[in-house]
Design a protein around this motif. Structure first.
Motif, mmCIF file in Angstrom:
data_model
loop_
_atom_site.group_PDB
_atom_site.id
_atom_site.type_symbol
_atom_site.label_atom_id
_atom_site.label_comp_id
_atom_site.label_asym_id
_atom_site.label_seq_id
_atom_site.Cartn_x
_atom_site.Cartn_y
_atom_site.Cartn_z
ATOM 1 N N PRO A 85 0.833 -1.206 0.000
ATOM 2 C CA PRO A 85 0.000 0.000 0.000
ATOM 3 C C PRO A 85 0.866 1.255 0.000
ATOM 4 C CG PRO A 85 -0.881 -1.608 1.533
ATOM 5 C CD PRO A 85 0.429 -2.161 1.050
ATOM 6 N N GLY A 86 0.463 2.218 -0.829
ATOM 7 C CA GLY A 86 1.236 3.437 -0.988
ATOM 8 C C GLY A 86 2.260 3.376 -2.098
ATOM 9 N N GLY A 87 2.468 2.203 -2.653
ATOM 10 C CA GLY A 87 3.441 2.027 -3.716
ATOM 11 C C GLY A 87 2.918 2.432 -5.080
ATOM 12 N N SER A 88 3.764 2.212 -6.091
ATOM 13 C CA SER A 88 3.442 2.620 -7.460
ATOM 14 C C SER A 88 3.728 1.491 -8.441
ATOM 15 C CB SER A 88 4.277 3.839 -7.866
ATOM 16 O OG SER A 88 3.998 4.954 -7.046
ATOM 17 N N LEU A 89 2.991 1.500 -9.524
ATOM 18 C CA LEU A 89 3.223 0.613 -10.658
ATOM 19 C C LEU A 89 2.904 1.370 -11.938
ATOM 20 C CD1 LEU A 89 1.615 -2.805 -9.588
ATOM 21 C CD2 LEU A 89 4.045 -2.363 -9.949
ATOM 22 N N ARG A 90 3.540 0.950 -13.020
ATOM 23 C CA ARG A 90 3.233 1.509 -14.332
ATOM 24 C C ARG A 90 2.849 0.373 -15.260
ATOM 25 N NH1 ARG A 90 7.016 4.087 -19.057
ATOM 26 N NH2 ARG A 90 5.601 5.735 -19.774
ATOM 27 N N LEU A 91 1.627 0.402 -15.721
ATOM 28 C CA LEU A 91 1.136 -0.606 -16.648
ATOM 29 C C LEU A 91 1.319 -0.129 -18.083
ATOM 30 C CD1 LEU A 91 -2.231 -1.624 -14.921
ATOM 31 C CD2 LEU A 91 0.102 -2.407 -14.435
ATOM 32 N N ASN A 102 2.259 2.607 -30.440
ATOM 33 C CA ASN A 102 1.013 1.834 -30.248
ATOM 34 C C ASN A 102 0.860 1.388 -28.801
ATOM 35 O OD1 ASN A 102 0.342 2.121 -32.917
ATOM 36 N ND2 ASN A 102 0.783 0.017 -33.483
ATOM 37 N N THR A 103 1.151 2.264 -27.884
ATOM 38 C CA THR A 103 1.173 1.909 -26.467
ATOM 39 C C THR A 103 0.363 2.901 -25.642
ATOM 40 O OG1 THR A 103 3.367 0.929 -26.723
ATOM 41 C CG2 THR A 103 2.647 1.419 -24.487
ATOM 42 N N VAL A 104 -0.377 2.340 -24.694
ATOM 43 C CA VAL A 104 -1.110 3.123 -23.701
ATOM 44 C C VAL A 104 -0.556 2.749 -22.337
ATOM 45 C CG1 VAL A 104 -3.358 3.648 -22.706
ATOM 46 C CG2 VAL A 104 -3.169 3.160 -25.146
ATOM 47 N N TYR A 105 -0.384 3.744 -21.478
ATOM 48 C CA TYR A 105 0.187 3.516 -20.162
ATOM 49 C C TYR A 105 -0.822 3.877 -19.072
ATOM 50 C CZ TYR A 105 4.516 3.791 -22.900
ATOM 51 O OH TYR A 105 5.489 3.599 -23.836
ATOM 52 N N LEU A 106 -0.612 3.280 -17.899
ATOM 53 C CA LEU A 106 -1.364 3.683 -16.711
ATOM 54 C C LEU A 106 -0.375 3.759 -15.552
ATOM 55 C CD1 LEU A 106 -4.204 4.385 -15.641
ATOM 56 C CD2 LEU A 106 -4.342 2.011 -14.821
ATOM 57 N N GLN A 107 -0.057 4.980 -15.150
ATOM 58 C CA GLN A 107 0.792 5.191 -13.984
ATOM 59 C C GLN A 107 -0.100 5.197 -12.754
ATOM 60 O OE1 GLN A 107 4.256 5.572 -13.693
ATOM 61 N NE2 GLN A 107 3.825 5.485 -11.498
ATOM 62 N N MET A 108 0.191 4.317 -11.826
ATOM 63 C CA MET A 108 -0.630 4.168 -10.624
ATOM 64 C C MET A 108 0.213 4.483 -9.398
ATOM 65 S SD MET A 108 -2.751 0.708 -11.593
ATOM 66 C CE MET A 108 -1.328 -0.340 -11.373
ATOM 67 N N ASN A 109 -0.166 5.510 -8.691
ATOM 68 C CA ASN A 109 0.530 5.924 -7.477
ATOM 69 C C ASN A 109 -0.390 5.803 -6.270
ATOM 70 O OD1 ASN A 109 2.782 6.685 -9.080
ATOM 71 N ND2 ASN A 109 1.953 8.752 -9.352
ATOM 72 N N SER A 110 0.197 5.830 -5.089
ATOM 73 C CA SER A 110 -0.575 5.763 -3.838
ATOM 74 C C SER A 110 -1.572 4.605 -3.872
ATOM 75 C CB SER A 110 -1.308 7.090 -3.599
ATOM 76 O OG SER A 110 -0.400 8.163 -3.542
ATOM 77 N N LEU A 111 -1.087 3.455 -4.259
ATOM 78 C CA LEU A 111 -1.965 2.304 -4.432
ATOM 79 C C LEU A 111 -2.574 1.857 -3.106
ATOM 80 C CD1 LEU A 111 0.105 0.443 -7.104
ATOM 81 C CD2 LEU A 111 -2.309 1.024 -7.328
ATOM 82 N N LYS A 112 -3.817 1.378 -3.198
ATOM 83 C CA LYS A 112 -4.571 0.919 -2.036
ATOM 84 C C LYS A 112 -4.955 -0.546 -2.230
ATOM 85 C CE LYS A 112 -6.760 5.487 -1.693
ATOM 86 N NZ LYS A 112 -8.057 6.214 -1.665
ATOM 87 N N PRO A 113 -5.216 -1.259 -1.158
ATOM 88 C CA PRO A 113 -5.645 -2.656 -1.303
ATOM 89 C C PRO A 113 -6.862 -2.817 -2.210
ATOM 90 C CG PRO A 113 -5.047 -2.217 0.972
ATOM 91 C CD PRO A 113 -4.997 -0.897 0.245
#
Length: 115
Positions: A14-20, A76-87
């Motif tokens: 929790p609170g971490g980040s990922l980039r899809l 040809n790419t779409v990204y999703l930056q996800m910050n402050s991740l929650k359960p």
């Protein structure tokens, strides 16, 4: 035939980040609105974020201020930056057109937010 391949998921605290990332075959990305969706166990698939061909964006209230969608039409790419991740962000994440096309659903990428 169009194929969409999602990647970048994983286990994060929790609170971490990922980039899809979502890479697609074909030339649809440069002219079509795209979106990220997610499906948690026992829930219906829901819309998370959208992006138009000109990169105007929209977000579900649950992720607004934490997630950022972007695109690189040349790749040809779409990204999703996800910050402050929650359960409650735990789900399989998919990309597709906006609105989605049934035959374009890929395998998705699993995101698990847990300590």
């Amino acid at each position: 035939q169009v194929q969409l391949v999602e990647s970048g998921g994983g286990l994060v605290q929790p609170g971490g980040s990922l980039r899809l990332s979502c890479v697609g075959s074909g030339s649809i990305f440069s002219i079509r609105p795209m979106a990220w969706y997610r499906q948690a166990p026992g829930n219906q698939r829901e819309l998370v974020a959208t992006i138009t061909a000109s990169s105007s964006t929209g977000y579900a209230d649950s992720v607004k201020g934490r997630f950022t969608i972007s695109r690189d039409n040349a790749k040809n790419t779409v990204y999703l930056q996800m910050n402050s991740l929650k359960p409650e962000d735990t789900a399989v994440y998919y990309c597709n057109l906006d609105p989605p096309r049934r035959t374009y659903w890929g395998q998705g990428t699993q995101v698990t937010v847990s300590s």
